[in-house]
Write an enzyme that holds these catalytic residues in place. Structure first.
Site, PDB file in Angstrom:
ATOM      1  N   ARG A   1       0.849  -1.200   0.000  1.00 62.60           N
ATOM      2  CA  ARG A   1       0.000   0.000   0.000  1.00 62.60           C
ATOM      3  C   ARG A   1       0.882   1.246   0.000  1.00 62.60           C
ATOM      4  O   ARG A   1       1.081   1.903   1.018  1.00 62.60           O
ATOM      5  CB  ARG A   1      -0.918  -0.022   1.225  1.00 62.60           C
ATOM      6  CG  ARG A   1      -1.814   1.176   1.380  1.00 62.60           C
ATOM      7  CD  ARG A   1      -2.901   1.248   0.351  1.00 62.60           C
ATOM      8  NE  ARG A   1      -3.843   0.139   0.424  1.00 62.60           N
ATOM      9  CZ  ARG A   1      -4.629  -0.247  -0.592  1.00 62.60           C
ATOM     10  NH1 ARG A   1      -4.611   0.390  -1.745  1.00 62.60           N
ATOM     11  NH2 ARG A   1      -5.440  -1.284  -0.456  1.00 62.60           N
TER      12      ARG A   1
ATOM     13  N   GLN B   1      -8.232  -7.913  -8.801  1.00 61.67           N
ATOM     14  CA  GLN B   1      -7.916  -6.493  -9.035  1.00 61.67           C
ATOM     15  C   GLN B   1      -6.420  -6.248  -9.269  1.00 61.67           C
ATOM     16  O   GLN B   1      -5.579  -6.656  -8.469  1.00 61.67           O
ATOM     17  CB  GLN B   1      -8.391  -5.713  -7.798  1.00 61.67           C
ATOM     18  CG  GLN B   1      -7.824  -4.332  -7.644  1.00 61.67           C
ATOM     19  CD  GLN B   1      -8.892  -3.255  -7.593  1.00 61.67           C
ATOM     20  OE1 GLN B   1      -9.915  -3.364  -8.244  1.00 61.67           O
ATOM     21  NE2 GLN B   1      -8.660  -2.225  -6.837  1.00 61.67           N
TER      22      GLN B   1
ATOM     23  N   HIS C   1       1.308   2.461 -10.389  1.00 64.02           N
ATOM     24  CA  HIS C   1       0.337   2.956  -9.400  1.00 64.02           C
ATOM     25  C   HIS C   1       1.067   3.843  -8.381  1.00 64.02           C
ATOM     26  O   HIS C   1       1.305   3.450  -7.229  1.00 64.02           O
ATOM     27  CB  HIS C   1      -0.296   1.746  -8.717  1.00 64.02           C
ATOM     28  CG  HIS C   1      -1.564   2.023  -7.982  1.00 64.02           C
ATOM     29  ND1 HIS C   1      -1.678   3.005  -7.031  1.00 64.02           N
ATOM     30  CD2 HIS C   1      -2.780   1.438  -8.069  1.00 64.02           C
ATOM     31  CE1 HIS C   1      -2.906   2.992  -6.557  1.00 64.02           C
ATOM     32  NE2 HIS C   1      -3.598   2.054  -7.166  1.00 64.02           N
TER      33      HIS C   1
ATOM     34  N   GLU D   1      -1.278   8.104 -11.394  1.00 63.72           N
ATOM     35  CA  GLU D   1      -0.818   6.810 -11.902  1.00 63.72           C
ATOM     36  C   GLU D   1      -0.806   6.848 -13.430  1.00 63.72           C
ATOM     37  O   GLU D   1      -1.849   7.025 -14.042  1.00 63.72           O
ATOM     38  CB  GLU D   1      -1.780   5.726 -11.422  1.00 63.72           C
ATOM     39  CG  GLU D   1      -2.110   5.814  -9.937  1.00 63.72           C
ATOM     40  CD  GLU D   1      -3.391   5.067  -9.569  1.00 63.72           C
ATOM     41  OE1 GLU D   1      -3.794   4.138 -10.279  1.00 63.72           O
ATOM     42  OE2 GLU D   1      -4.010   5.441  -8.551  1.00 63.72           O
TER      43      GLU D   1
HETATM   44  C1  BG6 Z   1      -6.716   2.732  -8.290  1.00 64.30           C
HETATM   45  C2  BG6 Z   1      -8.110   2.431  -8.766  1.00 64.30           C
HETATM   46  O1  BG6 Z   1      -5.817   2.608  -9.365  1.00 64.30           O
HETATM   47  O2  BG6 Z   1      -6.340   1.775  -7.291  1.00 64.30           O
HETATM   48  C3  BG6 Z   1      -9.061   2.426  -7.590  1.00 64.30           C
HETATM   49  O3  BG6 Z   1      -8.492   3.390  -9.734  1.00 64.30           O
HETATM   50  C4  BG6 Z   1      -8.592   1.476  -6.513  1.00 64.30           C
HETATM   51  O4  BG6 Z   1     -10.370   2.061  -8.024  1.00 64.30           O
HETATM   52  C5  BG6 Z   1      -7.148   1.855  -6.144  1.00 64.30           C
HETATM   53  O5  BG6 Z   1      -9.433   1.574  -5.392  1.00 64.30           O
HETATM   54  C6  BG6 Z   1      -6.551   0.965  -5.061  1.00 64.30           C
HETATM   55  O6  BG6 Z   1      -6.633  -0.372  -5.402  1.00 64.30           O
HETATM   56  P1  BG6 Z   1      -6.118  -1.483  -4.422  1.00 64.30           P
HETATM   57  O7  BG6 Z   1      -6.462  -2.794  -5.084  1.00 64.30           O
HETATM   58  O8  BG6 Z   1      -4.636  -1.309  -4.302  1.00 64.30           O
HETATM   59  O9  BG6 Z   1      -6.826  -1.283  -3.118  1.00 64.30           O
END
Ligand code: BG6
Length: 276
Positions: A54, A72, A151, A251
């Protein structure tokens, strides 16, 4: 200039800049220039390889978001990459490299996305600059397609943050679930934001706050801006409730359209982050 590495991470020190890259996800977790933290990494980030980190710069590949067959953001950020070592070391810059191929990537996901591929990621420090280059190569006998994103979590004071370089662009708004155009000369964040700015022609984006950070992109078409704000922050178990005030994700990626690679073809995307 020094590069130190252990089984978990590699640290580059070059002049006044340092960077740390976790081999898990090839996630750059820290970029400091003159002791200023340019990237944000949550105090609650899980660094033991059981969850995507994170903060810093997780690499999203081969699927952005939840739309598609994979969990995701795909497997690159949750796979352990191979450290290729120091690729360049001179007075101007230090570069280290990482690679990921199918046999090293998370098997639960490569069963679903079964193509032979190679990712190569070069991380370069020079003066006040972090440069990232990602190359995707198709090693398969069939074509494959993918979406991809760096990201990038940037450290900021959210109430003072202004993002320049996205005016007049089409947006796909993940919060309101609408499409629109953002005509603001600069973006401020006053609530949850989760937007894809599509086909960003400009290569230079600037985050202005008490300090200033410039992002330059090359090869990436889109830009996602994300801040979870109060309620979503509380729902994230690897993020402190108040940390939404200290970060913004800007990002660079190709997410609005898939990239198709035929056998033997490569694609390259680059991002430069300058602490000014
Ligand atoms: C972003 C997305 O890139 O990542 C969001 O646009 C998402 O929708 C965010 O909530 C965080 O994603 P994650 O999977 O790391 O919690």
């Amino acid at each position: 200039m020094t590069v130190t590495t252990n089984e978990h991470s590699t640290i580059i020190q070059h002049g006044d800049a340092t960077a740390e890259i976790y081999h898990y996800g090839a996630t750059v977790t820290s970029f400091k220039y003159k002791n200023r933290d340019v990237l944000f990494c949550s105090k609650k980030a899980i660094l033991n390889g059981t969850k995507a980190i994170r903060g810093g710069i997780p690499v999203v590949f081969p699927q952005f978001g939840p739309q598609g067959p994979l969990p995701q953001h795909g497997f690159a950020r949750v796979s352990k990459w191979h450290y290729l070592g120091v690729l360049t070391e001179n007075t101007h810059q230090t570069t280290v490299g990482f690679s990921l191929e199918k046999h090293q990537a998370l098997e639960q996901q490569t069963k679903i996305w079964p193509f032979l591929f190679r990712l190569e990621y070069h991380v370069t420090l020079s003066a006040n600059t972090l440069h990232l280059k990602l190359v995707v190569k198709n090693l398969d006998q069939s074509a494959f397609d993918f979406t991809v994103l760096l990201h990038t979590y940037l450290q900021t004071q959210i109430h003072e943050a202004q993002v320049f370089g996205l005016q007049g662009l089409a947006i796909n708004d993940g919060v309101s679930k609408t499409r629109d155009v953002d005509n603001r000369s600069y973006i401020t964040v006053e609530g949850e934001v989760d937007r894809v700015y599509e086909h960003v022609g400009l290569n230079a984006l600037t985050l202005k706050d008490r300090q200033s950070t410039v992002l330059l992109k090359n090869g990436f078409k889109d830009v996602v801006v994300w801040n979870p704000w109060i309620e979503k922050a509380k729902a994230l178990n690897d993020f402190e409730d108040e940390e939404y005030k200290n970060m913004i994700c800007i990002e660079v990626g190709n997410v609005s359209e898939k990239i198709v690679l035929n056998p033997g073809e490569s694609w390259t995307g680059e991002q430069t982050i300058v602490a000014v």
